[in-house]
Design a protein around this motif. Structure first.
Motif, short mmCIF file in Angstrom:
data_model
loop_
_atom_site.label_atom_id
_atom_site.label_comp_id
_atom_site.label_asym_id
_atom_site.label_seq_id
_atom_site.Cartn_x
_atom_site.Cartn_y
_atom_site.Cartn_z
N HIS A 1 91.00 58.82 -37.42
CA HIS A 1 90.09 59.96 -37.21
C HIS A 1 90.85 61.26 -37.01
N ALA A 2 92.01 61.16 -36.35
CA ALA A 2 92.72 62.37 -35.94
C ALA A 2 93.39 63.10 -37.10
N VAL A 3 93.57 62.43 -38.26
CA VAL A 3 94.19 63.13 -39.39
C VAL A 3 93.18 63.97 -40.18
N MET A 4 91.93 63.90 -39.77
CA MET A 4 90.85 64.61 -40.47
C MET A 4 91.16 66.11 -40.71
N PRO A 5 91.66 66.87 -39.72
CA PRO A 5 91.93 68.29 -39.99
C PRO A 5 92.96 68.47 -41.12
N GLY A 6 93.94 67.58 -41.18
CA GLY A 6 94.95 67.67 -42.24
C GLY A 6 94.33 67.51 -43.62
N ILE A 7 93.41 66.55 -43.73
CA ILE A 7 92.73 66.32 -45.01
C ILE A 7 91.96 67.57 -45.41
N VAL A 8 91.20 68.11 -44.46
CA VAL A 8 90.33 69.26 -44.76
C VAL A 8 91.18 70.48 -45.15
N ILE A 9 92.27 70.73 -44.42
CA ILE A 9 93.12 71.88 -44.73
C ILE A 9 93.72 71.74 -46.13
N ALA A 10 94.16 70.53 -46.48
CA ALA A 10 94.70 70.32 -47.84
C ALA A 10 93.64 70.60 -48.88
N LEU A 11 92.42 70.16 -48.62
CA LEU A 11 91.34 70.40 -49.59
C LEU A 11 91.03 71.89 -49.70
N ILE A 12 91.05 72.59 -48.56
CA ILE A 12 90.79 74.03 -48.57
C ILE A 12 91.84 74.74 -49.44
N LEU A 13 93.09 74.26 -49.35
CA LEU A 13 94.19 74.87 -50.11
C LEU A 13 94.25 74.36 -51.55
N GLY A 14 93.33 73.45 -51.88
CA GLY A 14 93.29 72.92 -53.24
C GLY A 14 94.40 71.93 -53.54
N LEU A 15 94.92 71.30 -52.50
CA LEU A 15 96.02 70.34 -52.67
C LEU A 15 95.50 68.91 -52.59
N SER A 16 96.37 67.96 -52.93
CA SER A 16 96.02 66.55 -52.74
C SER A 16 95.83 66.31 -51.23
N PRO A 17 94.79 65.57 -50.87
CA PRO A 17 94.57 65.28 -49.43
C PRO A 17 95.81 64.69 -48.75
N PHE A 18 96.64 63.98 -49.54
CA PHE A 18 97.86 63.41 -48.98
C PHE A 18 98.77 64.47 -48.36
N LEU A 19 98.82 65.63 -49.05
CA LEU A 19 99.75 66.67 -48.61
C LEU A 19 99.34 67.27 -47.27
N GLY A 20 98.09 67.07 -46.89
CA GLY A 20 97.66 67.51 -45.56
C GLY A 20 97.68 66.38 -44.56
N SER A 21 97.28 65.19 -45.03
CA SER A 21 97.12 64.09 -44.07
C SER A 21 98.44 63.46 -43.64
N VAL A 22 99.44 63.45 -44.53
CA VAL A 22 100.72 62.84 -44.14
C VAL A 22 101.39 63.64 -43.01
#
Lengths: 272, 279
Positions: free
Chosen positions: B49-70
């Motif tokens: 659950h806690a990696v959720m902000p990373g996923i959203v930020i990556a999506l906002i920046l148009g990147l692969s969700p991995f690049l935010g969630s990792v």
């Protein structure tokens, strides 16, 4: 040694209580203090243990036995005083000590066989050793044979008796090639017959040069099997041979107003 | 029969889904074996659950969700490790507070920005059919990284988990091992998120591992059997979701749950293995 108020400032030049300035002891503590939340758990602890000696660290629960072991092993900082292991500070002597935990501190949910537990004694921080099997099995086999547990090598340690578990942990210590063995509450959950078997085996190891300290809150009938006892209740109340250390005053200091029970248990006059 | 097996894979997206599902089927039971034995199931759920902000930020920046969630998973893992080390508050409380706060932050960010490429349902329940080639490559690299680390430090992890004090006295750096394990757990959770989503990660993480430990006595062997259960759950789940038009994440989790029930029955009536600690 200079007295600085409540505590002593100690360095390596301070004489050993056992052998003076030319100390060859395995373990030497001088005025060691450990503090938890502002209160002293160990207060001015001074003692020394010679090499190849089998000692009992005796004291009540919460008397600081495990804390002292942790300090000797270098995983508990001391706030004053000094501890030396083979002449070195504990943190510089990792590898020379093997610690055998009390059963409450082991995660028994790990389904490991006796062989696997002893094999852990060969694990060092160098991960590549995990792949280095050459000679490993021979070392494990030799260690298990020395504690008479080779026939149980494939049995899960979680399903063994208390005495068998201790033997397996001692085999692990032998694999670690440590010359000092610290056994925390080694007799807890071990029946009396197995206690005698264990102590006889430990005596054999000490004859081979190992320095062994067993922490216990109650020696029962085993006192005369030890070379010496260290009585600890936050500080060292007495150290010496079992038949001289347990004076009524020392027992009073160790166990408060009920020392009589311990006295009759400890000197070969076990209660029915 | 062969047609049934091969038909789904005439589509590229199904091939990619199969590949990533297989990675998850392998990696989850291995990590899960440690998670189950160390009693860290709640922590795994919280980290997902806690990696959720990373996923959203990556999506906002148009990147692969991995690049935010990792990176987010690594930050969360290190924070959790610090909380465990400090012991000022109970671990469950600290992790629970952090998980709720960061998950909420992710949801609020998502709501504020709006119009993202994937929906909240995709994040919560997975979007295995939307895995890109880049995602597939990243999943593969992360999985290999985790496996190499786990194989290399297998004995050290067992030693520090089995006998924490004894392992430190023997010279192992328990703190570093714990941080490493949490980071590997975080990375594995990120890979798994794509397959089953935030909500069901813990199902694939702990269920195959718990099932295998019921029927297999020895730790390492149970870990290997867990991989069989994990692969079966993810691959068969993917087939069933294709043929019956079902959401893949829940189907995979249901299959691993069914395996767990079968193992529980086997353990109860046919096995001598003592595994009451798992129940």
């Amino acid at each position: 040694m200079k007295n600085q108020g409540k505590f002593f400032k100690v360095d390596i030049e301070d004489p050993c209580v056992r052998c003076g300035f030319n100390c060859t002891c395995a373990i030497r503590a001088v005025g060691a203090c450990v503090e938890f939340n502002g209160s002293l758990v160990l207060d001015d602890v001074t003692f020394s243990v010679g090499k190849g000696v089998l000692s009992a660290l005796v004291g009540p629960n919460a008397g600081g036995k495990s804390t002292l072991f942790n300090a000797i092993a270098g995983i508990q900082d001391i706030v004053h005083g000094s501890i030396f292991v083979n002449g070195l500070p504990p943190k510089d002597s990792k590898g020379s000590i093997s610690y055998i935990p009390q059963r409450e501190n082991v995660n028994w949910r790990f389904s490991l066989t006796a062989l696997e537990v002893v094999d852990l004694g060969l694990v060092k921080n160098n991960s590549l050793l995990a792949f280095s099997r050459k000679g490993s099995l021979e070392k494990v086999r030799s260690a298990l044979e020395r504690v008479d547990m080779w026939n149980y090598k494939d049995q899960l340690i979680s399903q063994m008796s208390g005495g068998q578990r201790q033997r397996v942990f001692i085999a692990r210590a032998l694999c670690q090639e440590a010359n000092i063995l610290l056994l925390d509450e080694a007799f807890s959950g071990v029946d009396v017959a197995s206690q005698f078997g264990l102590i006889d085996m430990l005596r054999e190891l000490k004859e081979q040069g190992k320095t062994i300290i067993i922490a216990t809150h109650d020696l029962n009938t085993l006192a005369d099997r030890f070379d010496e006892v260290i009585c600890l209740n936050r500080h060292v109340c007495a150290q010496g041979s079992p038949d001289t250390a347990f004076t009524p005053e020392v027992l009073e200091e160790l166990y408060g107003s009920h020392p009589g029970m311990f006295l009759s248990h400890s000197l070969g006059h076990h209660h029915d | 029969m062969i047609n049934i097996v091969l038909e789904p894979f005439q589509y590229d997206f199904m091939l990619r889904a199969l590949f990533v599902s297989s990675m998850v089927g392998i990696i989850c039971p291995i990590l899960g074996a440690y998670v189950v034995i160390r009693g860290m199931g709640f922590m795994g759920d919280a980290m997902a659950h806690a990696v959720m902000p990373g996923i959203v930020i990556a999506l906002i920046l148009g990147l692969s969700p991995f690049l935010g969630s990792v990176p987010m998973a690594i930050v969360v893992a290190v924070s959790v490790g610090y909380l465990i080390h400090k012991k000022d508050v109970s671990v469950d409380t600290a992790v629970g507070v952090m998980f709720a706060g960061l998950f909420s932050l992710g949801l609020v960010l998502m709501s504020l920005v709006g119009g993202l490429a994937i929906s909240i349902e995709d994040i919560l329940l997975g979007q295995i059919l939307g895995v890109s080639r880049v995602d597939m490559l990243i999943s593969f690299i992360l999985t290999v990284l985790v496996l190499v680390a786990l194989v290399t430090f297998h004995k050290q992890l067992i030693f520090s988990g089995f006998d924490p004090v004894g392992s430190v006295v023997a010279g192992l750096n328990a703190g570093a091992l714990n941080y490493m394990f949490l980071i590997l757990l975080g990375i594995s959770i990120v890979v798994t998120l794509h397959v089953v989503g935030v909500v069901l990660v813990v199902g694939l993480l702990i269920t195959p591992a718990a099932a295998s430990q019921m029927v297999m006595r020895r730790f390492t062997r149970a870990m290997l059997l867990g991989i069989v259960f994990g692969l079966f759950s993810t691959v068969v789940g993917l087939y069933l979701s294709y043929y019956f038009d079902l959401p893949s994440g829940p189907v995979m989790t249901l299959i691993s749950f069914a395996i767990f029930l079968c193992c529980a029955v086997y353990e109860k009536f046919f096995s001598q293995t003592q595994t009451s600690h798992l129940m």
